[in-house]
Write an enzyme that holds these catalytic residues in place. Structure first.
Site, PDB file in Angstrom:
ATOM      1  N   ASP A  67       0.809  -1.216   0.000  1.00  0.00           N
ATOM      2  CA  ASP A  67       0.000   0.000   0.000  1.00  0.00           C
ATOM      3  C   ASP A  67       0.839   1.262   0.000  1.00  0.00           C
ATOM      4  O   ASP A  67       2.024   1.250   0.306  1.00  0.00           O
ATOM      5  CB  ASP A  67      -0.867   0.023   1.270  1.00  0.00           C
ATOM      6  CG  ASP A  67      -2.155  -0.744   1.084  1.00  0.00           C
ATOM      7  OD1 ASP A  67      -2.410  -1.206  -0.029  1.00  0.00           O
ATOM      8  OD2 ASP A  67      -2.894  -0.871   2.081  1.00  0.00           O
ATOM      9  N   LYS A 108      -3.333   3.295  -2.074  1.00  0.00           N
ATOM     10  CA  LYS A 108      -4.366   4.283  -2.304  1.00  0.00           C
ATOM     11  C   LYS A 108      -4.169   5.489  -1.397  1.00  0.00           C
ATOM     12  O   LYS A 108      -3.895   5.362  -0.226  1.00  0.00           O
ATOM     13  CB  LYS A 108      -5.755   3.712  -2.113  1.00  0.00           C
ATOM     14  CG  LYS A 108      -5.916   2.850  -0.884  1.00  0.00           C
ATOM     15  CD  LYS A 108      -7.285   2.261  -0.895  1.00  0.00           C
ATOM     16  CE  LYS A 108      -7.484   1.024  -0.084  1.00  0.00           C
ATOM     17  NZ  LYS A 108      -6.635   0.736   1.024  1.00  0.00           N
ATOM     18  N   GLY A 127       0.414  -0.471   5.796  1.00  0.00           N
ATOM     19  CA  GLY A 127       1.018   0.404   6.794  1.00  0.00           C
ATOM     20  C   GLY A 127       0.443   0.137   8.176  1.00  0.00           C
ATOM     21  O   GLY A 127      -0.716  -0.265   8.307  1.00  0.00           O
ATOM     22  N   GLY A 128       1.249   0.345   9.201  1.00  0.00           N
ATOM     23  CA  GLY A 128       0.771   0.186  10.576  1.00  0.00           C
ATOM     24  C   GLY A 128       0.342  -1.235  10.844  1.00  0.00           C
ATOM     25  O   GLY A 128       1.083  -2.196  10.586  1.00  0.00           O
ATOM     26  N   MET A 174      -6.579   9.657   9.769  1.00  0.00           N
ATOM     27  CA  MET A 174      -7.193  10.207   8.546  1.00  0.00           C
ATOM     28  C   MET A 174      -8.039  11.442   8.844  1.00  0.00           C
ATOM     29  O   MET A 174      -9.099  11.626   8.243  1.00  0.00           O
ATOM     30  CB  MET A 174      -8.086   9.134   7.865  1.00  0.00           C
ATOM     31  CG  MET A 174      -7.307   7.953   7.341  1.00  0.00           C
ATOM     32  SD  MET A 174      -8.362   6.636   6.745  1.00  0.00           S
ATOM     33  CE  MET A 174      -8.800   5.802   8.266  1.00  0.00           C
TER      34      MET A 174
HETATM   35  N1  SAH Z   1      -3.361   0.713   9.337  1.00  0.00           N
HETATM   36  C1  SAH Z   1      -2.709   1.951   9.637  1.00  0.00           C
HETATM   37  C2  SAH Z   1      -3.634   3.126   9.482  1.00  0.00           C
HETATM   38  C3  SAH Z   1      -4.093   3.372   8.069  1.00  0.00           C
HETATM   39  S1  SAH Z   1      -5.206   4.724   7.934  1.00  0.00           S
HETATM   40  C4  SAH Z   1      -2.117   1.886  11.039  1.00  0.00           C
HETATM   41  O1  SAH Z   1      -2.404   0.961  11.795  1.00  0.00           O
HETATM   42  O2  SAH Z   1      -1.349   2.785  11.395  1.00  0.00           O
HETATM   43  C5  SAH Z   1      -4.121   5.989   7.374  1.00  0.00           C
HETATM   44  C6  SAH Z   1      -3.892   7.022   8.453  1.00  0.00           C
HETATM   45  O3  SAH Z   1      -2.975   6.498   9.406  1.00  0.00           O
HETATM   46  C7  SAH Z   1      -3.250   8.296   7.967  1.00  0.00           C
HETATM   47  O4  SAH Z   1      -4.202   9.170   7.419  1.00  0.00           O
HETATM   48  C8  SAH Z   1      -2.685   8.836   9.248  1.00  0.00           C
HETATM   49  O5  SAH Z   1      -3.684   9.429  10.041  1.00  0.00           O
HETATM   50  C9  SAH Z   1      -2.235   7.567   9.950  1.00  0.00           C
HETATM   51  N2  SAH Z   1      -0.807   7.285   9.756  1.00  0.00           N
HETATM   52  C10 SAH Z   1      -0.261   6.218   9.150  1.00  0.00           C
HETATM   53  N3  SAH Z   1       1.079   6.254   9.210  1.00  0.00           N
HETATM   54  C11 SAH Z   1       1.387   7.387   9.881  1.00  0.00           C
HETATM   55  C12 SAH Z   1       2.604   7.991  10.290  1.00  0.00           C
HETATM   56  N4  SAH Z   1       3.795   7.453  10.023  1.00  0.00           N
HETATM   57  N5  SAH Z   1       2.532   9.153  10.982  1.00  0.00           N
HETATM   58  C13 SAH Z   1       1.351   9.714  11.299  1.00  0.00           C
HETATM   59  N6  SAH Z   1       0.174   9.188  10.938  1.00  0.00           N
HETATM   60  C14 SAH Z   1       0.186   8.041  10.245  1.00  0.00           C
END
Ligand code: SAH
Length: 274
Positions: A58, A80, A111-112, A194
C-alpha cells in the site's frame, strides 16, 4: 526485485502442479508494516518479507521497509491515497484471489497494523469466504509509533484511563459519523486517523460536546520517519497551527491531557543516549 506499478496488467498465470495436476492454491500473509521506520517491523514481518516471492503493498508502507523484500520478488503497488485510488478495494481483493487461485503465495503488506483502519478485516473476510489460507502478522499502529516517537504516552494513571482510536474520514460530504459524545469524555486520550481533511470539524465538535477549548491536542506528522514533526496546541488553536505549519498527511490528531507531557518527554528523549 521487480516493481509492477500498474497492477491491472499483472497476469496471474497458473503455475503447473506436480504430475500435471493443477497447482495448489497460494497462501496469503497479511503483514502490518508499522508506521514507517523499518526498525519498527516485527521479526515475523521481516521473516515473511524475506521469504515472499510476491508482495502487494500500500501507499503508506515506508520505502525503507521494502528493502527487506528479496531481490527476485515481484512487488505490486496497489496503494491508495484518499483522493487518488490506484486500485479500488474490490479490485485489490479480486487480484489477491486470482493470484492465490493461480498458485501464488503472497504477502499483503499494509502500513501500521492491517486490522486498524487498514481494511485488513475486509480482505481477511474475502479470503475466508474464498477458502484461501491466510495468516495475520500484526504491526505497530501509527498511534503507537506517534506516541513513542513524539513523546506522548497514550495512557497515564494521572491523565487518561481510556484510549480511543477513531477515524476522521467522515463518509460522504460533511457527514459526521462519529459518536462525539463518547469522544468528548474526560480523562481519555483520543487518537484520530485520517483526520487532516476534517480537523476543524473535529476540534469544533469535541468542544461543542463538552471538552474544554484549552484541552491539549497535537498533530504528529510522519511519525517514526525522518520527516517526523509534532505540533502541539489546544483544541482551539490546532486548525490554525495546522495551516501555519502546513501539516500534511500522513498525520494523526491526538487529543487529551497526555499531550501536555510531550515537551518534557521529548526533552528527556533527546537527551537520552541510546
Ligand atoms: N493501518 C494503519 C492506518 C491506516 S489509515 C495503522 O495501523 O497505522 C491511514 C492514516 O494512518 C493516515 O491518514 C494517518 O492518520 C495515519 N498514519 C499512518 N502512518 C502514519 C505515520 N507514520 N505518521 C502519522 N500518521 C500516520
Amino acid at each position: 526485485m521487480s516493481f509492477i506499478e500498474d497492477a491491472r496488467w499483472f497476469s496471474a498465470t497458473p503455475t503447473a502442479g506436480p504430475a500435471g495436476k493443477p497447482a495448489a492454491q497460494g497462501r496469503v500473509t497479511l503483514v502490518g508494516a508499522g508506521p514507517g521506520d523499518p526498525e519498527l517491523l516485527t521479526l515475523r514481518a521481516v521473516k515473511a518479507l524475506r521469504g515472499a516471492s510476491l508482495v502487494l503493498y500500500d501507499h503508506l508502507v515506508g520505502r525503507e521497509v521494502l528493502r527487506y523484500v528479496a531481490d527476485d520478488a515481484d512487488l505490486i503497488y496497489v496503494g491508495k491515497e484518499s483522493s487518488q485510488h490506484t486500485l479500488p478495494q474490490e479490485s485489490i481483493i479480486d487480484l489477491m484471489l486470482r493470484l492465490a487461485r493461480s498458485g501464488r503465495s503472497m504477502v499483503r503488506l499494509k502500513g501500521g497494523d492491517g486490522f486498524i483502519f487498514g481494511r485488513g478485516g475486509e480482505e481477511a473476510q474475502a479470503l475466508a469466504e474464498a477458502g484461501i489460507a491466510f495468516e495475520v502478522v500484526p504491526g505497530i499502529t501509527a498511534a503507537q509509533g506517534a506516541g513513542a516517537c513524539a513523546g506522548i504516552p497514550l495512557t497515564h494513571r494521572d491523565h487518561a484511563a481510556t484510549l480511543v482510536f477513531a477515524t476522521g474520514h467522515l463518509r460522504g460530504e460533511n457527514e459526521v459519523a462519529l459518536d462525539w459524545q463518547a469522544l468528548a469524555r474526560p480523562r481519555q486520550t483520543v487518537v484520530i486517523y485520517m483526520g487532516m481533511g476534517t480537523l476543524p470539524v473535529i476540534c469544533e465538535q469535541l468542544v461543542r460536546h463538552g471538552l474544554p477549548a484549552a484541552t491539549p491536542a497535537a498533530l504528529v506528522e510522519q511519525a517514526s520517519l525522518p520527516g517526523q514533526r509534532c505540533i502541539t496546541g489546544t483544541l482551539q488553536d490546532l486548525p490554525t497551527l495546522a495551516e501555519q505549519h502546513k501539516v500534511r498527511p500522513p498525520a494523526l490528531i491526538v487529543v487529551g491531557e497526555v499531550v501536555a507531557l510531550q515537551p518534557q518527554l521529548m526533552r528527556g528523549m533527546q537527551g537520552a543516549v541510546l
